[in-house]
Scaffold this active site. Structure first.
Site, PDB file in Angstrom:
ATOM      1  N   GLU A   1       7.729  27.391  39.149  1.00  0.00           N
ATOM      2  CA  GLU A   1       6.607  28.116  37.923  1.00  0.00           C
ATOM      3  C   GLU A   1       6.413  26.476  36.860  1.00  0.00           C
ATOM      4  O   GLU A   1       7.052  26.761  36.348  1.00  0.00           O
ATOM      5  CB  GLU A   1       7.851  28.548  37.510  1.00  0.00           C
ATOM      6  CG  GLU A   1       7.822  30.122  38.726  1.00  0.00           C
ATOM      7  CD  GLU A   1       7.310  31.514  38.840  1.00  0.00           C
ATOM      8  OE1 GLU A   1       6.273  31.541  37.672  1.00  0.00           O
ATOM      9  OE2 GLU A   1       7.491  32.313  39.164  1.00  0.00           O
TER      10      GLU A   1
HETATM   11 ZN   LIG Z   1       3.506  33.769  39.985  1.00  0.00          ZN
END
Ligand SMILES: [Zn+2]
Length: 485
Positions: free
Chosen positions: A446
């Site tokens: 992320e």
């Molecule tokens: Zn995502």
């Protein structure tokens, strides 16, 4: 009246500017867990992630003004809420999307940021549009002889999905590719495909010109570049082209694909499937999980709608197909934004290395998975695997921090709340289901800043630098831990 204003008045045609990014804080993470549990339909990004922030824990969400009012009313006194930004205020600052084709259909090869000399311009232009992601691949094919492939399943809107295999050798050998990267599965997570394109461009350029690479404060030698390429990389930079086309055109924070099969006429946001809930990993969550958690959604209007069956979508079948074509893949990252974490298995419940009976294939534990606060069920992981995947996550995030100086954390994917049907868990579960296939360690990266799906130009460049340092460190660590069983 501006067109954007008219559109935003139509129900369901929400633009990014209609949403607010909020952060919820609590000293005790269980209070945030309760927020998720009682507001499971809110948009928490790829998945609800609780971050430690000094003495407090923090949870991010994207809400409409109506949802914000409802959320505020429902919060207990232990939870504090902050409005971080209204997306409309930042709209002017978003990094633009490219128009036209800067790579001229593949006549020009892209060049990354790590291969530039100090003081050399870091202007790589706007975010890559759909055509440019493809022509960038063709440019790399022409300049360096990488091997392009077209995945077998066309999208609902008839688009092809492209990938490539990269190796140090002239000829790609399918059984010599050990690293697999994908991006763009969640359409709105801008810059994901770019991170991969520019990373591979850097490796190939540095290999050809016998140079090293520099990402911020992190430097890699030419020997390390060659070593990384020798591990063999397969990548699909943009797995969800229909969703990305829709998001780039409308700037409406679109996340899913564009399959209308389960849509309802009154709600335009009910189009599409959350591809990262569609993999064959405990997909049928109402059977496998405790009824108090919702690791996906069976409501097509939800951002986490899981589709009509495991691998019901062409995009997820394409990602799966790569494992069959390149059977020696051992390490996998699905690139997402925007949090600042690297997540490792498992994502359905807390890990344990004691009781092999508590495993995702055991029907005895159906209806019991996913409650992280209890010990009724915890997901089994072999101790050595657990050590390896955590070591890798820590090394990679350390390199990302070293490059940019901003925080990146390694953590188990489940965090405070489970997910089903995700790409990283599917990759790791394949071997657990069928010991004849290669064991794959799967991750979700992320990149970026919490809920900041549309980066500014500066953030976009920083994301490339951080992730590229991380990718290279990841491959080197993979080689060190091992590319084979
Ligand atoms: Zn995502």
């Amino acid at each position: 009246m501006k067109v954007s204003t008219i559109l935003s008045l139509l129900p369901g045609c929400a633009l990014a500017s209609d949403f607010l990014s909020v952060a919820l804080y609590a000293k005790d993470p269980s209070h945030l867990y309760n927020v998720i549990r009682s507001n499971s339909q809110l948009d928490y990004g790829c998945k609800p992630v609780v971050l430690r922030s000094q003495e407090e824990h923090k949870l991010h969400a994207i809400v409409s003004p109506e949802q914000l009012q409802h959320l505020k009313r429902s919060l207990s006194s232990e939870v504090r809420i902050d409005t971080l930004n209204h997306f409309s205020k930042r709209q002017e600052e978003y990094a633009p999307i490219g128009s036209g084709d800067r790579f001229k259909g593949g006549k020009i090869a892209p060049r990354g940021l790590g291969s530039r000399k100090p003081g050399e311009s870091a202007d790589i232009g706007p975010i890559l549009n759909l055509d440019e992601v493809h022509s960038a691949l063709k440019g790399l094919e022409k300049e360096y002889g990488i091997e392009l492939f077209t995945a077998p399943h066309k999208t609902y809107e008839g688009r092809e999905v492209y990938g490539a295999a990269v190796n140090k050798a002239e000829k790609i050998k399918k059984d010599k590719q050990h690293i697999y990267f994908t991006s763009g599965i969640h359409a709105r997570e801008r810059g994901g495909p770019d991170n991969l394109i520019y990373f591979v461009s850097d490796l190939l350029w540095a290999n050809k010109h016998r140079k090293g690479l520099t990402y911020g404060n992190k430097t890699f030698t030419n020997t390390q570049v060659k070593k990384a390429l020798g591990a063999g990389i397969v990548f699909i930079p943009l797995t969800n082209p229909d969703g990305v086309a829709h998001d780039q055109k409308n700037s409406n924070l679109w996340r899913k694909n564009r399959n209308p099969k389960s849509a309802v006429a009154t709600d335009p946001r009910s189009v599409g499937v959350d591809l990262n809930r569609n993999f064959d990993f405990l997909w049928n969550y109402t059977l496998h999980f405790d009824p108090s958690v919702e690791p996906a959604s069976d409501n097509s209007s939800s951002e986490a709608f899981y589709g009509t069956g495991p691998f019901s979508e062409p995009e997820t079948r394409n990602i799966k197909w790569v494992y069959d074509i390149f059977p020696k893949i051992r390490w996998f990252i699905d690139v997402h934004s925007a949090v600042g974490t690297l997540l490792y298995s498992w994502g359905d419940d807390i890990n344990q290395a004691v009781d092999p009976e508590q495993n995702l294939f055991n029907p005895e534990f159906d209806g019991k998975r996913g409650v992280v606060e209890d010990s009724v069920y915890r997901e089994y992981i072999d101790e050595e695997d657990w050590y390896n995947i955590a070591l890798q996550a820590n090394r990679t995030t350390d390199a990302m921090v070293a490059a940019g100086g901003r925080s990146y954390a390694a953590s188990q994917a489940v965090g405070l709340y489970p997910t089903s049907g995700a790409s990283d868990d599917y990759s790791f579960s394949r071997w657990h289901k069928d010991k004849s296939v290669n064991k794959v360690y799967g991750y979700t990266m992320e990149f970026g800043y919490p809920t900041n799906f549309y980066p500014t130009t500066n953030e976009y460049l920083n994301n490339i630098i951080d992730t590229n340092a991380g990718f290279l460190e990841y491959i080197l660590t993979a080689i060190e831990i091992g590319l084979k069983d």
